[in-house]
Design an enzyme around this catalytic site. Structure first.
Site, PDB file in Angstrom:
ATOM      1  N   HIS A   1     -59.943  35.062  32.526  1.00  0.00           N
ATOM      2  CA  HIS A   1     -60.393  35.390  33.888  1.00  0.00           C
ATOM      3  C   HIS A   1     -60.291  34.145  34.765  1.00  0.00           C
ATOM      4  O   HIS A   1     -60.435  33.013  34.282  1.00  0.00           O
ATOM      5  CB  HIS A   1     -61.838  35.896  33.864  1.00  0.00           C
ATOM      6  CG  HIS A   1     -62.321  36.405  35.201  1.00  0.00           C
ATOM      7  ND1 HIS A   1     -61.712  37.448  35.870  1.00  0.00           N
ATOM      8  CD2 HIS A   1     -63.358  35.998  35.985  1.00  0.00           C
ATOM      9  CE1 HIS A   1     -62.356  37.674  37.011  1.00  0.00           C
ATOM     10  NE2 HIS A   1     -63.363  36.800  37.106  1.00  0.00           N
TER      11      HIS A   1
ATOM     12  N   CYS B   1     -57.631  39.305  38.971  1.00  0.00           N
ATOM     13  CA  CYS B   1     -58.279  37.987  39.086  1.00  0.00           C
ATOM     14  C   CYS B   1     -57.283  36.868  39.373  1.00  0.00           C
ATOM     15  O   CYS B   1     -57.444  36.112  40.341  1.00  0.00           O
ATOM     16  CB  CYS B   1     -59.084  37.692  37.831  1.00  0.00           C
ATOM     17  SG  CYS B   1     -58.105  37.525  36.312  1.00  0.00           S
TER      18      CYS B   1
ATOM     19  N   HIS C   1     -63.850  35.702  43.331  1.00  0.00           N
ATOM     20  CA  HIS C   1     -62.953  36.288  42.327  1.00  0.00           C
ATOM     21  C   HIS C   1     -62.840  37.804  42.504  1.00  0.00           C
ATOM     22  O   HIS C   1     -63.631  38.428  43.204  1.00  0.00           O
ATOM     23  CB  HIS C   1     -63.439  35.953  40.917  1.00  0.00           C
ATOM     24  CG  HIS C   1     -64.761  36.578  40.556  1.00  0.00           C
ATOM     25  ND1 HIS C   1     -65.059  37.049  39.290  1.00  0.00           N
ATOM     26  CD2 HIS C   1     -65.885  36.812  41.287  1.00  0.00           C
ATOM     27  CE1 HIS C   1     -66.289  37.530  39.247  1.00  0.00           C
ATOM     28  NE2 HIS C   1     -66.812  37.387  40.449  1.00  0.00           N
TER      29      HIS C   1
END
Length: 225
Positions: free
Chosen positions: A189, A142, A201
């Site tokens: 994240h 990520c 993402h």
């Protein structure tokens, strides 16, 4: 006899004048046969003043001055083509209006911000696989996708999601613009906002890089770099 003596000089004068005139004609003919137009010069004689053409190769004869070439510049107008502008030097033309001037290709187009460039980079990797610790160019985690995308835009930001949350400046969701870094799950994240409530993402193994709705994730913060 006296009358005869008076007539003799008169005949000689006429003969001399004819000879000079004939000579002038001959010289004129020679000059005309030369490589270029002859220039005439006055010659004084006892019989009068005559114009004598300059002979070829006569360095003393006056020469015509060369005529300077008038400047002209070429400009390029988007969607119209190239045009020649007389009386203007090429150096006076702004760079963006010169042929192949570089800036001409983007004339009239707004320049992309760093964030918008990062969005384009991230979206170009949609479909790439997730891999923990990877930061491109073929696989990403990520924060690795966010880091790599900004790198393509010419800006270096923190590599991990917690560092990305601590950098830049905070903005609210209502203020979010394409390119803002979005942090979810308390800092664990990260993704890049692309506008209209969507972000790009790389989430987890088996799920390729994709777009998702921001509202489907637990948003922790937004940072602008």
């Amino acid at each position: 006899m006296a009358k005869h003596r008076l007539e003799t000089p008169n005949r000689g004068s006429k003969a001399a004048k004819k000879a000079v005139i004939a000579g002038s004609i001959t010289l004129g003919s020679l000059a005309a046969a030369g490589a270029g137009p002859a220039l005439a010069a006055p010659v004084h004689t006892p019989l009068g003043t005559f114009e004598m053409p300059a002979l070829p190769g006569d360095e003393k004869a006056p020469k015509a001055k060369p005529v300077a070439k008038a400047p002209a510049a070429t400009v390029e107008i988007p969607n119209l083509g190239q045009f020649t502008v007389p009386g203007v030097d090429q150096n006076q033309i702004p760079q963006q209006f010169r042929p192949n001037g570089g800036g001409i290709k983007n004339f009239g187009r707004p320049q992309l911000s760093v964030g918008e460039k990062a969005v384009k980079a991230a979206e170009s990797k949609i479909g790439s696989p997730y891999s923990y610790g990877a930061a491109g160019p073929n696989a990403f985690d990520c924060s690795g996708l966010v880091y790599w995308s900004y790198k393509q835009a010419g800006k270096t930001i923190p590599r991990d999601s917690y560092g990305q949350l601590g950098g830049g400046r905070p903005v609210s969701l209502a203020e979010a613009k394409p390119g803002d870094v979005m942090i979810f799950n308390g800092g664990g994240h990260a993704g890049i906002y692309v506008g209209n409530g969507m972000f790009v993402h790389s989430s987890t193994y088996g799920v390729p890089v994709k777009r998702d709705a921001v509202k489907e994730w637990q948003l922790t913060g937004i940072r602008r770099y």
